[in-house]
Scaffold this motif. Structure first.
Motif, mmCIF file in Angstrom:
data_model
loop_
_atom_site.group_PDB
_atom_site.id
_atom_site.type_symbol
_atom_site.label_atom_id
_atom_site.label_comp_id
_atom_site.label_asym_id
_atom_site.label_seq_id
_atom_site.Cartn_x
_atom_site.Cartn_y
_atom_site.Cartn_z
ATOM 1 N N ASP A 152 -12.178 30.571 10.433
ATOM 2 C CA ASP A 152 -12.963 31.641 9.821
ATOM 3 C C ASP A 152 -12.177 32.244 8.657
ATOM 4 O O ASP A 152 -11.141 32.884 8.855
ATOM 5 C CB ASP A 152 -13.298 32.717 10.855
ATOM 6 N N PHE A 153 -12.681 32.042 7.458
ATOM 7 C CA PHE A 153 -11.994 32.507 6.244
ATOM 8 C C PHE A 153 -11.843 34.023 6.220
ATOM 9 O O PHE A 153 -10.756 34.553 5.937
ATOM 10 C CB PHE A 153 -12.767 32.031 5.004
ATOM 11 N N SER A 154 -12.928 34.741 6.508
ATOM 12 C CA SER A 154 -12.899 36.204 6.426
ATOM 13 C C SER A 154 -11.879 36.806 7.374
ATOM 14 O O SER A 154 -11.180 37.765 7.019
ATOM 15 C CB SER A 154 -14.285 36.778 6.734
ATOM 16 N N ALA A 155 -11.779 36.249 8.584
ATOM 17 C CA ALA A 155 -10.847 36.794 9.567
ATOM 18 C C ALA A 155 -9.409 36.627 9.102
ATOM 19 O O ALA A 155 -8.589 37.547 9.216
ATOM 20 C CB ALA A 155 -11.058 36.128 10.918
ATOM 21 N N ALA A 156 -9.081 35.449 8.567
ATOM 22 C CA ALA A 156 -7.722 35.210 8.083
ATOM 23 C C ALA A 156 -7.405 36.118 6.892
ATOM 24 O O ALA A 156 -6.340 36.743 6.834
ATOM 25 C CB ALA A 156 -7.547 33.744 7.693
ATOM 26 N N LEU A 157 -8.339 36.197 5.948
ATOM 27 C CA LEU A 157 -8.114 37.027 4.760
ATOM 28 C C LEU A 157 -7.954 38.494 5.142
ATOM 29 O O LEU A 157 -7.008 39.166 4.701
ATOM 30 C CB LEU A 157 -9.275 36.866 3.779
ATOM 31 N N GLN A 158 -8.874 39.008 5.969
ATOM 32 C CA GLN A 158 -8.852 40.419 6.314
ATOM 33 C C GLN A 158 -7.645 40.784 7.171
ATOM 34 O O GLN A 158 -7.098 41.884 7.051
ATOM 35 C CB GLN A 158 -10.144 40.800 7.022
ATOM 36 N N ALA A 159 -7.204 39.866 8.035
ATOM 37 C CA ALA A 159 -5.980 40.123 8.800
ATOM 38 C C ALA A 159 -4.806 40.293 7.844
ATOM 39 O O ALA A 159 -3.932 41.146 8.045
ATOM 40 C CB ALA A 159 -5.723 38.983 9.779
ATOM 41 N N GLY A 160 -4.793 39.480 6.778
ATOM 42 C CA GLY A 160 -3.751 39.605 5.773
ATOM 43 C C GLY A 160 -3.832 40.909 5.005
ATOM 44 O O GLY A 160 -2.813 41.561 4.754
ATOM 45 N N VAL A 161 -5.040 41.321 4.643
ATOM 46 C CA VAL A 161 -5.211 42.574 3.902
ATOM 47 C C VAL A 161 -4.751 43.760 4.754
ATOM 48 O O VAL A 161 -4.108 44.689 4.255
ATOM 49 C CB VAL A 161 -6.676 42.744 3.449
ATOM 50 N N CYS A 162 -5.075 43.715 6.047
ATOM 51 C CA CYS A 162 -4.615 44.777 6.953
ATOM 52 C C CYS A 162 -3.093 44.810 7.028
ATOM 53 O O CYS A 162 -2.475 45.879 7.002
ATOM 54 C CB CYS A 162 -5.185 44.559 8.357
ATOM 55 N N THR A 163 -2.501 43.629 7.135
ATOM 56 C CA THR A 163 -1.041 43.539 7.213
ATOM 57 C C THR A 163 -0.402 44.060 5.932
ATOM 58 O O THR A 163 0.612 44.761 5.965
ATOM 59 C CB THR A 163 -0.624 42.081 7.473
ATOM 60 N N LEU A 164 -1.019 43.750 4.804
ATOM 61 C CA LEU A 164 -0.552 44.260 3.509
ATOM 62 C C LEU A 164 -0.653 45.787 3.479
ATOM 63 O O LEU A 164 0.270 46.478 3.040
ATOM 64 C CB LEU A 164 -1.398 43.637 2.400
#
Length: 249
Positions: A152-164
């Motif tokens: 799931d692209f959105s989950a990976a991207l958003q997990a990264g944005v949260c971590t950032l």
């Protein structure tokens, strides 16, 4: 073939709801929601107990800005199918948009309880936490999606944005790299990687990633200039040149 065949079926049997639904789906695919809506309404007039048609009509009405009409469709769908995950999350979306985040969260949790293996409830819940600035809770929810749906692209991207957003710049990079591998056509992973690398002082790497993002479609000069994470790059001639390039029509 499918669209022509469906129109012939309707001429032969005007009450054939399946044919109308098929035409509506084709019209949606072709980007004609108004025509699709007309067909769905005629289908619903013949058989008002169609959860899928109610959901599609609600989505169309939501896109038209008719939140009240959309809510009525989704509530009716939920009456027909009390465990309709789609109806639950769509109603949750309307609750959040109406300024009722607690009700939205309850809807999303209900959807997860009904079908924990479907990513959609987790994704909506993660987005709710993200919009509230609850980045740890949002990341945990997106990570749950990644267990269910690793691609799931959105989950990976958003997990990264949260971590950032949590200030864990180095840790965020692995999420963005994974998102880029899942969908190499998207500019967002490269853009956020540039953010993470700029914040760590990796200037050359940040510019390479920005170039990648632009090559994949990023074109928002105002966003680039206002993004706080790019503060370390702003005095670099490469940044000024990139900003001018994006600002040029």
């Amino acid at each position: 073939g499918g669209l022509v065949g469906s129109e012939m079926c309707i001429r032969d049997s005007p009450n054939l709801v399946q044919a109308r639904n098929r035409i509506a789906k084709c019209q949606l695919t072709m980007g004609n929601p108004t025509v699709a809506k007309q067909q769905y309404l005629k289908s619903l007039a013949h058989d008002p107990n169609q959860e899928g048609v109610l959901l599609q009509l609600g989505r169309i009405e939501l896109a038209e800005g008719d939140a009240t009409g959309a809510r009525q469709r989704f509530e009716r769908a939920l009456e027909l199918i009390p465990d309709s995950v789609d109806a639950m999350v769509l109603l949750g979306h309307l609750d959040f948009s109406a300024g009722r985040p607690d009700e939205a969260e309850a809807r999303y949790r209900q959807a997860i309880e009904v079908d924990p293996a479907r990513p959609i409830g987790h994704l909506f819940l993660g987005d709710l936490y993200f919009r509230q600035g609850k980045f740890s809770e949002a990341r945990r929810t997106y990570q749950q999606v990644r267990k269910i749906a690793p691609t799931d692209f959105s989950a990976a991207l958003q997990a990264g944005v949260c971590t950032l957003a949590l200030g864990e710049l180095s840790a965020s990079e692995s999420y963005f790299r994974e998102a880029s591998q899942i969908d190499p056509t998207q500019w967002q992973p490269h853009y956020y990687l540039a953010c993470a690398q700029a914040g760590q002082g990796n200037t050359d790497a940040a510019f390479r990633r920005l170039d990648e993002a632009v090559g994949l479609g990023f074109a928002d000069a105002q966003r680039l200039k206002s993004e706080r994470c790019f503060q370390p790059l702003r005095s670099d001639p490469r940044f000024l040149k990139l900003a001018r390039t994006l600002s040029t029509p």
